[in-house]
Design an enzyme around this catalytic site. Sequence first.
Site, short mmCIF file in Angstrom:
data_model
loop_
_atom_site.label_atom_id
_atom_site.label_comp_id
_atom_site.label_asym_id
_atom_site.label_seq_id
_atom_site.Cartn_x
_atom_site.Cartn_y
_atom_site.Cartn_z
N GLY A 45 0.84 -1.19 0.00
CA GLY A 45 0.00 0.00 0.00
C GLY A 45 0.89 1.25 0.00
O GLY A 45 1.72 1.41 -0.89
N SER A 51 6.73 -4.47 -1.26
CA SER A 51 6.48 -3.09 -1.65
C SER A 51 6.49 -2.19 -0.40
O SER A 51 7.49 -2.15 0.31
CB SER A 51 5.14 -3.02 -2.40
OG SER A 51 4.96 -1.79 -3.03
N TRP A 52 5.40 -1.47 -0.13
CA TRP A 52 5.32 -0.68 1.10
C TRP A 52 5.56 -1.55 2.33
O TRP A 52 6.08 -1.09 3.34
CB TRP A 52 3.96 0.01 1.18
CG TRP A 52 3.53 0.41 2.56
CD1 TRP A 52 2.54 -0.17 3.32
CD2 TRP A 52 4.07 1.49 3.37
NE1 TRP A 52 2.44 0.47 4.54
CE2 TRP A 52 3.35 1.49 4.58
CE3 TRP A 52 5.08 2.42 3.17
CZ2 TRP A 52 3.62 2.40 5.60
CZ3 TRP A 52 5.35 3.33 4.18
CH2 TRP A 52 4.62 3.32 5.38
N ASP A 76 10.33 -4.30 -12.59
CA ASP A 76 9.44 -3.65 -11.62
C ASP A 76 9.53 -2.15 -11.86
O ASP A 76 10.56 -1.53 -11.57
CB ASP A 76 9.89 -4.01 -10.20
CG ASP A 76 8.96 -3.48 -9.13
OD1 ASP A 76 8.21 -2.52 -9.41
OD2 ASP A 76 8.99 -4.01 -8.01
N HIS A 131 6.38 -6.10 -10.54
CA HIS A 131 6.16 -5.78 -9.13
C HIS A 131 5.22 -6.75 -8.43
O HIS A 131 5.30 -6.92 -7.21
CB HIS A 131 5.59 -4.36 -9.03
CG HIS A 131 5.50 -3.82 -7.64
ND1 HIS A 131 6.62 -3.55 -6.87
CD2 HIS A 131 4.43 -3.51 -6.85
CE1 HIS A 131 6.24 -3.07 -5.69
NE2 HIS A 131 4.92 -3.05 -5.65
#
Length: 325
Positions: free
Chosen positions: A40, A107-108, A272, A300
Amino acid sequence: MEQTPVDFEDGLLDVGDGHRIYWRAQGPRHAPVMLVVHGGPGGAMDIKWADALEADKWRVVFFDQRGCGKSEPFGKLEHNGIDALVGDMEKLREALNIERWAIFGGSWGTTLGLAYGVAHPERCTGFLLRGVFLARREDIDWFLWDVRRVFPEAHRAFLDAIETACGKRPKTAQEILALTEAPLARFDDAGTKLARAWTNYETTLSVVNKPEKEKDAPDEEKRPSAEANSAAISMALLERHYMANELPPMPLLPLVARIAHLPCRIVHGRFDVVCPADQAIALAAHWPGADLSVVNAAGHWTFEPGNIAALKIGAKALAEAIGKA
């Protein structure tokens, strides 16, 4: 063939500030614990991440971060920042009576996982990181603006949606964050359409090798409309909030020394374009013992075949390293 139901326990943990976070734990109680940190900001847990782990090797704990998923209240931005989320993770560890755990983030989730690690290194056993996001200003500017050089059509459609919602076309990454604040916060039809456009933009950038079978498509493409709208709203609302108000955090790379003695496996798609691979390479350079796998022909998305294969190898190696510690 029907899959065997997974035994699990779950609940809502009151973490203060008017927030309660949803959590779920599954797997052998005697096994080492892996905390899964979703992406996120504004994503939600996906129990399919456990498919990258050998089911009998880990006790897997998932949680939804503040304001998203099944956590309550939905979409609340007050008291919603990186320090609060790190604190929530520690409160969850204490509530579940877990002494130490490994961190699996994407990711986040890598940003937040690293932030937790450098704040509580004594509570971590190791790290499995996919699609590294260092949350530097240049990383945010790339996602919001500079990636137009690779995806000009998707970026143009994104700006079109912002102009429709706001009456003005942004000319910089900072203008994207400024102009989208009000419509995303309204939760009305125009805000929902903008949130869907934001999420569609990110999804378009995320996948290089999309599996052919419908059942393997990204979850957001299969959700009922109301659920998809909620997922889009939380993702766009919280990503904008964090990018505008919470990021960049205290620079993470100089702090990696606090956890560099722990085992780490990094998986990153070569193509990515949400989080370019230079971020994973920079992290590995600050973590001499880390094992970096840059996956060719992958982007990604967690569930691209190359990423999943590399994560399974990384998870097995991490379990072995923790077992020897």
